[in-house]
Design an enzyme around this catalytic site. Structure first.
Site, PDB file in Angstrom:
ATOM      1  N   PRO A 155       0.793  -1.227   0.000  1.00  0.00           N
ATOM      2  CA  PRO A 155       0.000   0.000   0.000  1.00  0.00           C
ATOM      3  C   PRO A 155       0.831   1.286   0.000  1.00  0.00           C
ATOM      4  CG  PRO A 155      -0.070  -1.071   2.142  1.00  0.00           C
ATOM      5  CD  PRO A 155       0.568  -2.044   1.195  1.00  0.00           C
ATOM      6  N   ASN A 156       0.361   2.230  -0.790  1.00  0.00           N
ATOM      7  CA  ASN A 156       0.904   3.593  -0.896  1.00  0.00           C
ATOM      8  C   ASN A 156       2.218   3.677  -1.666  1.00  0.00           C
ATOM      9  OD1 ASN A 156      -1.221   4.847   0.708  1.00  0.00           O
ATOM     10  ND2 ASN A 156      -0.318   3.759   2.425  1.00  0.00           N
TER      11      ASN A 156
ATOM     12  N   ARG B 160       5.407  10.881  -2.586  1.00  0.00           N
ATOM     13  CA  ARG B 160       4.951  10.654  -1.208  1.00  0.00           C
ATOM     14  C   ARG B 160       6.128  10.845  -0.241  1.00  0.00           C
ATOM     15  NH1 ARG B 160       4.561   4.722   1.433  1.00  0.00           N
ATOM     16  NH2 ARG B 160       3.686   5.326   3.425  1.00  0.00           N
TER      17      ARG B 160
ATOM     18  N   TYR C  30      11.140   8.756   1.704  1.00  0.00           N
ATOM     19  CA  TYR C  30      11.157   7.658   0.724  1.00  0.00           C
ATOM     20  C   TYR C  30      11.907   7.980  -0.561  1.00  0.00           C
ATOM     21  CZ  TYR C  30       7.603   5.780   3.869  1.00  0.00           C
ATOM     22  OH  TYR C  30       6.942   5.308   4.976  1.00  0.00           O
TER      23      TYR C  30
ATOM     24  N   ASN D   6       8.014  -5.488  -0.384  1.00  0.00           N
ATOM     25  CA  ASN D   6       7.835  -4.312   0.474  1.00  0.00           C
ATOM     26  C   ASN D   6       6.346  -4.268   0.801  1.00  0.00           C
ATOM     27  OD1 ASN D   6       7.597  -1.916   1.801  1.00  0.00           O
ATOM     28  ND2 ASN D   6       8.825  -0.722   0.351  1.00  0.00           N
TER      29      ASN D   6
ATOM     30  N   ALA E  29       2.791  -0.651   5.163  1.00  0.00           N
ATOM     31  CA  ALA E  29       2.256  -0.672   6.530  1.00  0.00           C
ATOM     32  C   ALA E  29       1.697  -2.031   6.934  1.00  0.00           C
ATOM     33  CB  ALA E  29       1.182   0.407   6.671  1.00  0.00           C
TER      34      ALA E  29
ATOM     35  N   GLU F 176      12.284  -9.382   2.875  1.00  0.00           N
ATOM     36  CA  GLU F 176      11.536  -8.206   3.332  1.00  0.00           C
ATOM     37  C   GLU F 176      12.337  -6.953   2.985  1.00  0.00           C
ATOM     38  OE1 GLU F 176      10.942  -8.138   7.563  1.00  0.00           O
ATOM     39  OE2 GLU F 176       9.828  -6.250   7.499  1.00  0.00           O
TER      40      GLU F 176
ATOM     41  N   HIS G 206      12.400  -2.587   2.962  1.00  0.00           N
ATOM     42  CA  HIS G 206      11.854  -1.263   3.284  1.00  0.00           C
ATOM     43  C   HIS G 206      12.828  -0.204   2.799  1.00  0.00           C
ATOM     44  CE1 HIS G 206       8.740  -3.098   5.671  1.00  0.00           C
ATOM     45  NE2 HIS G 206       9.670  -3.826   6.254  1.00  0.00           N
TER      46      HIS G 206
ATOM     47  N   ARG H   5      12.312   4.929  13.202  1.00  0.00           N
ATOM     48  CA  ARG H   5      11.078   5.715  13.069  1.00  0.00           C
ATOM     49  C   ARG H   5      10.145   5.442  14.254  1.00  0.00           C
ATOM     50  NH1 ARG H   5       8.841   5.058   7.185  1.00  0.00           N
ATOM     51  NH2 ARG H   5       7.620   6.850   7.901  1.00  0.00           N
TER      52      ARG H   5
HETATM   53  C1  DQA Z   1       7.920   1.200   4.256  1.00  0.00           C
HETATM   54  C2  DQA Z   1       7.919   1.405   5.773  1.00  0.00           C
HETATM   55  C3  DQA Z   1       6.525   1.213   6.353  1.00  0.00           C
HETATM   56  O1  DQA Z   1       6.541   1.424   7.746  1.00  0.00           O
HETATM   57  C4  DQA Z   1       5.560   2.199   5.735  1.00  0.00           C
HETATM   58  O2  DQA Z   1       4.246   1.972   6.207  1.00  0.00           O
HETATM   59  C5  DQA Z   1       5.597   2.179   4.251  1.00  0.00           C
HETATM   60  C6  DQA Z   1       6.884   2.098   3.581  1.00  0.00           C
HETATM   61  C7  DQA Z   1       9.289   1.517   3.635  1.00  0.00           C
HETATM   62  O3  DQA Z   1       9.519   1.103   2.498  1.00  0.00           O
HETATM   63  O4  DQA Z   1      10.117   2.193   4.247  1.00  0.00           O
HETATM   64  O5  DQA Z   1       4.578   2.338   3.584  1.00  0.00           O
HETATM   65  O6  DQA Z   1       7.618  -0.150   3.981  1.00  0.00           O
END
Ligand code: DQA
Length: 147
Positions: A9-10, A17, A22, A73, A76, A97, A99, A106
Site C-alpha cells: 500500500p501507498n 509521497r 522515501y 515491500n 504498513a 523483506e 523497506h 522511526r
Molecule cells: C515502508 C515502511 C513502512 O513502515 C511504511 O508503512 C511504508 C513504507 C518503507 O519502504 O520504508 O509504507 O515499507
C-alpha cells in the site's frame, strides 16, 4: 529463474509521497531497475503493486510453485497483517523483506514486523537502491545462476 517484486500500500505514490523519507524515485523507475538488474543476475523479474491486503495475498498464492523468490515491500501491512504473514508461509517461497526507510529509526509501531520471522532476511534503510540489494540477496540465497 523467475522473481516477483511485490509492493504494497501507498508505494504506487513513490517519488511524490514524503520524499524526505522515501526519496524521489518513482515505483516505475524502481520496477524498471529491478527488471534490468535482475537480468544481470540471471533473473526474470515480474513486478506487481497493490493497495489491498487480499490482492497481495493473491499474488503470493499465484507465485507458489511458479516463482523462485520474492522481494516484498509490504508497506504498513508489515506491522499489522497476520494474513500476509500466513500467505508468505503458505507460499513456501524465499521472501526478502524490503523497506526503503530504516523502520527501526522511526515511530515505535514501525519497529515491529509481523512478517520478518517468516522471511529469509531483510534489507532496509537504503532507499530505492535496496531493491537491488534484495535481488542480490535472493541470488545469494538461491545459489549461482545455472545458465
Ligand atoms: C515502508 C515502511 C513502512 O513502515 C511504511 O508503512 C511504508 C513504507 C518503507 O519502504 O520504508 O509504507 O515499507
Amino acid at each position: 529463474m523467475k522473481i516477483l517484486v511485490l509492493n504494497g500500500p501507498n508505494l504506487n505514490l513513490l517519488g511524490t509521497r514524503e520524499p524526505a523519507i522515501y526519496g524521489h524515485t518513482t515505483l516505475a523507475d524502481i520496477e524498471a531497475d529491478c527488471i534490468a538488474h535482475g537480468q544481470s543476475l540471471g533473473f526474470e523479474v515480474t513486478c506487481a503493486q497493490s493497495n489491498h491486503e487480499g490482492a497481495l495475498i493473491d499474488h503470493l498464492h499465484a507465485a507458489r510453485g511458479v516463482i523462485s523468490g520474492v522481494v516484498l515491500n509490504a508497506g504498513a501491512y508489515t506491522h499489522t497483517s497476520v494474513a500476509l504473514r500466513d500467505a508468505i508461509t503458505a507460499s513456501e517461497l524465499p521472501v526478502v523483506e524490503l523497506h526503503l526507510s530504516n523502520t527501526h529509526a522511526r515511530e515505535s509501531f514501525r519497529h515491529v514486523s509481523l512478517i520478518a520471522p517468516v522471511c529469509v532476511g531483510g534489507i532496509q534503510g537504503f532507499g530505492a537502491r535496496g531493491y537491488r540489494l534484495a535481488l542480490q540477496a535472493l541470488r545469494f540465497h538461491l545459489g549461482p545462476d545455472p545458465a
